[in-house]
Each structure stands twice: as C-alpha cells, then as structure tokens.
Design an enzyme around this catalytic site. Structure first.
Site, PDB file in Angstrom:
ATOM      1  N   GLY A  24       0.827  -1.205   0.000  1.00 45.13           N
ATOM      2  CA  GLY A  24       0.000   0.000   0.000  1.00 45.13           C
ATOM      3  C   GLY A  24       0.856   1.248   0.000  1.00 45.13           C
ATOM      4  N   ALA A  25       1.966   1.219  -0.747  1.00 39.02           N
ATOM      5  CA  ALA A  25       2.990   2.267  -0.633  1.00 39.02           C
ATOM      6  C   ALA A  25       2.894   3.346  -1.709  1.00 39.02           C
ATOM      7  CB  ALA A  25       4.380   1.635  -0.653  1.00 39.02           C
ATOM      8  N   ARG A  27       0.781   5.700  -1.800  1.00 41.01           N
ATOM      9  CA  ARG A  27       0.387   6.993  -1.212  1.00 41.01           C
ATOM     10  C   ARG A  27       0.261   6.869   0.303  1.00 41.01           C
ATOM     11  NH1 ARG A  27      -5.553   6.812  -1.035  1.00 41.01           N
ATOM     12  NH2 ARG A  27      -6.290   5.014  -2.212  1.00 41.01           N
ATOM     13  N   ASP A  74      -1.972  -7.518  -5.510  1.00 43.04           N
ATOM     14  CA  ASP A  74      -3.148  -7.490  -4.633  1.00 43.04           C
ATOM     15  C   ASP A  74      -2.809  -8.367  -3.424  1.00 43.04           C
ATOM     16  OD1 ASP A  74      -5.508  -7.808  -3.288  1.00 43.04           O
ATOM     17  OD2 ASP A  74      -6.678  -8.476  -5.026  1.00 43.04           O
ATOM     18  N   VAL A  75      -2.629  -7.736  -2.265  1.00 41.20           N
ATOM     19  CA  VAL A  75      -2.166  -8.498  -1.095  1.00 41.20           C
ATOM     20  C   VAL A  75      -3.185  -9.530  -0.612  1.00 41.20           C
ATOM     21  CG1 VAL A  75      -0.638  -6.645  -0.287  1.00 41.20           C
ATOM     22  CG2 VAL A  75      -2.981  -6.790   0.627  1.00 41.20           C
ATOM     23  N   SER A 153      -4.516  -0.187  14.253  1.00 38.31           N
ATOM     24  CA  SER A 153      -5.203   1.108  14.353  1.00 38.31           C
ATOM     25  C   SER A 153      -5.777   1.246  15.750  1.00 38.31           C
ATOM     26  CB  SER A 153      -6.347   1.151  13.326  1.00 38.31           C
ATOM     27  OG  SER A 153      -7.211   2.242  13.591  1.00 38.31           O
ATOM     28  N   TYR A 165     -13.501  -3.157  10.049  1.00 37.74           N
ATOM     29  CA  TYR A 165     -12.141  -2.615  10.182  1.00 37.74           C
ATOM     30  C   TYR A 165     -11.591  -2.871  11.595  1.00 37.74           C
ATOM     31  CZ  TYR A 165      -8.527   1.096   9.749  1.00 37.74           C
ATOM     32  OH  TYR A 165      -7.360   1.821   9.708  1.00 37.74           O
ATOM     33  N   ALA A 166     -12.419  -2.657  12.612  1.00 37.49           N
ATOM     34  CA  ALA A 166     -11.979  -2.879  14.006  1.00 37.49           C
ATOM     35  C   ALA A 166     -11.615  -4.344  14.220  1.00 37.49           C
ATOM     36  CB  ALA A 166     -13.073  -2.454  14.978  1.00 37.49           C
ATOM     37  N   ALA A 168     -10.656  -6.469  11.926  1.00 37.46           N
ATOM     38  CA  ALA A 168      -9.423  -6.754  11.178  1.00 37.46           C
ATOM     39  C   ALA A 168      -8.203  -6.209  11.924  1.00 37.46           C
ATOM     40  CB  ALA A 168      -9.505  -6.138   9.779  1.00 37.46           C
ATOM     41  N   LYS A 169      -8.311  -4.984  12.434  1.00 40.47           N
ATOM     42  CA  LYS A 169      -7.150  -4.366  13.087  1.00 40.47           C
ATOM     43  C   LYS A 169      -6.840  -5.003  14.439  1.00 40.47           C
ATOM     44  CE  LYS A 169      -5.801  -1.361  10.009  1.00 40.47           C
ATOM     45  NZ  LYS A 169      -4.635  -1.725   9.170  1.00 40.47           N
TER      46      LYS A 169
END
Ligand code: NAP
Length: 264
Positions: A24-25, A27, A74-75, A153, A165-166, A168-169
C-alpha cells in the site's frame, strides 16, 4: 557526493543492505514509510494494487539516491502475493523487512454492513498481512533475520461504524504476536503500530462520507488529542523505522499506539 556513493554509505550502515517490502505504498502512510526506509539505506519494493501508481514514490526515492522498485500486487490474492515476492527477491534481493500497510475502509453501522464489505476489509488487512508474511518469512528464516511491522489502528479498540475494520485491526494485533512467538528463534521480530488520526486520503474520505470539510474534521479531531494536533504519515514512518532497524532486535510482539496520547 554522487548518488551511488551516498547509497553505498547508507547500505553499509548496518553492515548489510536490506530489502524492504512496503504494501500500500503508492500513497499516504505507505509512501512515507517507503521513503523513510530507503533513506535508512534499504532497497525498497514499493508495492500497491496498481503498479503505475507507485512510479512517483519510486522516482522520489531514486532522486534522493536510494534504490526502489514498483511492484503491482493485490495483497489479498495468494497467487499475486507469491508472484510479487518472487519478483522482489529476484530483482531487489531477498526481502527481510516487511511492512504490512495496505488497507481499505468500508464503514457502516453494523445493521447496515454488507457481508461483502465485511469480507473486503478483512481480506485486505488481515488475509493480506497473513499472505505477505507467509510469503516473505522463508527469506527471513533463511537469512536468520527479519523485521515484520504491521499496521493496526486505534480502531482495534472498537469504533462506531467500523465493525469490519476494528475486527481486522484487532486481528492484526493477535497475528503480530503469533508471528513474534513463532519466528523469534530465527532472528525475526514482529511488531504492530496502531495509529490514531493520520492525515491521508483515508481520513479525507471519512470526512467526505460524514459531510464535513477535511480541515474542519482535522480541527475537531485535534481538539480530542493530547498533543493537540492530528498525525502525519511521517509520524508513522518514524515508528516503523525504529521497529525495522537492526538495533530493535529485542523488541517483539509489541503494539505501539502512535496517536498523540495514551491508548490501551
Ligand atoms: P490510504 O491513503 O488509503 O492508502 C492505502 C493504500 O493501500 C492505497 O494506495 C491502496 O491502493 C492500497 N491498497 C488497498 N488495497 C490493496 C490491496 N488489496 N493490495 C495492495 N494495496 C492495496 O491509507 P492510509 O491512510 O495511508 O493507511 C495506511 C494503513 O494505515 C492502513 O492499513 C490503514 O488502515 C492504517 N491506518 C490509517 C490511519 C489513518 O488515520 N490514516 C489510522 C490508523 C491506521 P488503491 O489506492 O489502489 O486503493
């Protein structure tokens, strides 16, 4: 000093030239991390979904005398990850530093969240970190050296509208600690960084989604942050640089909140 002399000096700082992969580098935080690890003397694979989107970061690194390569991947896709890591090893050298940074958000309240949006987010953050680490670890084990840094995160502590997202993080934190346990004996450390609010396209998109100007959104966030400002990608790159350094070999399985104040 010519750029090659500068590169030689940087490369020999720790005695060995390391190859780092930053996902994801193209940006945001990933781009800042790629620039920073290159300045630290590493050859950097600037990896993102769209290879052409990585060109600007690669050019910046090369202009500063560093070595970088754009890699499309694509990771979340096993075949794509395998091919990318093989290519990086062949073109830049065996990767022994990995920063799992690629990410997406698909925010919604639980009762409205689709299965597709739950799966998409966990696939990039969690399966992506798993696939990349699994593909790179054999190079680390062979080298008896490795540094894995995973982006978690503050949302891992729970955040309204981010069930996917929570989860996953928080999963990334458990994954990180497990890698630390399994690979420690091979000279590999694994640590997680959990950023708070960082000024990137991701937070700009969140502001747009809730219908607030980004500047106004940042000011409101800063008012809640002990250091009284929002974070910048370089704040995270600095922390990554530490975990990725040779000298951090006795620091493993940790979660560092980089959020302008205490979190737990
Ligand atoms: P960003 O600006 O949205 O950049 C994320 C990058 O990841 C994009 O270039 C994106 O490519 C790429 N990406 C998405 N899916 C991918 C995939 N399947 N394979 C490869 N690359 C993929 O995000 P950011 O704000 O810099 O965030 C970076 C990391 O920090 C993320 O893991 C994020 O969750 C975490 N984080 C950010 C914040 C924050 O406040 N910004 C806070 C806590 C944690 P496309 O452009 O093609 O989609």
């Amino acid at each position: 000093m010519t750029s090659s002399t500068l590169l030689d000096d940087l490369d020999t700082r720790d005695g060995v030239r390391r190859t780092a992969v930053v996902t994801g580098a193209a940006r945001g935080i990933g781009a800042a991390v790629a620039r920073r690890l290159a300045a630290d003397g590493m050859a950097v694979a600037v990896l993102d979904l769209d290879e052409s989107a990585c060109a600007a970061v690669v050019e910046e690194i090369r202009a500063a005398g560093g070595d970088a390569r754009a890699v499309g991947c694509d990771v979340a896709d096993p075949a794509s990850v395998t091919a990318a890591v093989e290519r990086i090893a062949a073109e830049l050298g065996a990767p022994t530093v990995l920063v799992n940074n690629a990410g997406i958000i698909r925010d919604n309240l639980l009762f409205k969240m689709s299965v597709e949006d739950f799966d998409a987010v966990t696939a990039v953050h969690l399966r992506g970190a798993f696939l990349m680490t699994q593909a790179v670890q054999r190079h680390m084990v062979a080298a008896e050296y490795g540094r894995v840094v995973n982006l978690s995160s503050t949302s891992a502590l729970g955040n309204r509208g981010q069930a996917n997202y929570a989860a996953a993080k928080a999963g990334v934190q458990g994954f990180t600690k497990t890698v630390a346990f399994e690979l420690g004996r091979f000279g590999v450390t694994a640590n997680a960084i959990a950023p708070g609010f960082i000024e990137t396209d991701m937070t700009a998109a969140t502001a747009a989604r809730v219908g607030v100007e980004f500047e106004e959104y940042k000011l409101a966030a800063a008012a809640q942050i002990p250091v009284a400002r929002t974070g910048r990608p370089d704040d995270i790159a600095h922390a990554v640089s530490f975990f990725a350094s040779e000298g951090a070999g006795y620091v493993s399985g940790q979660v560092l909140y980089v959020a302008g104040g205490p979190r737990n």
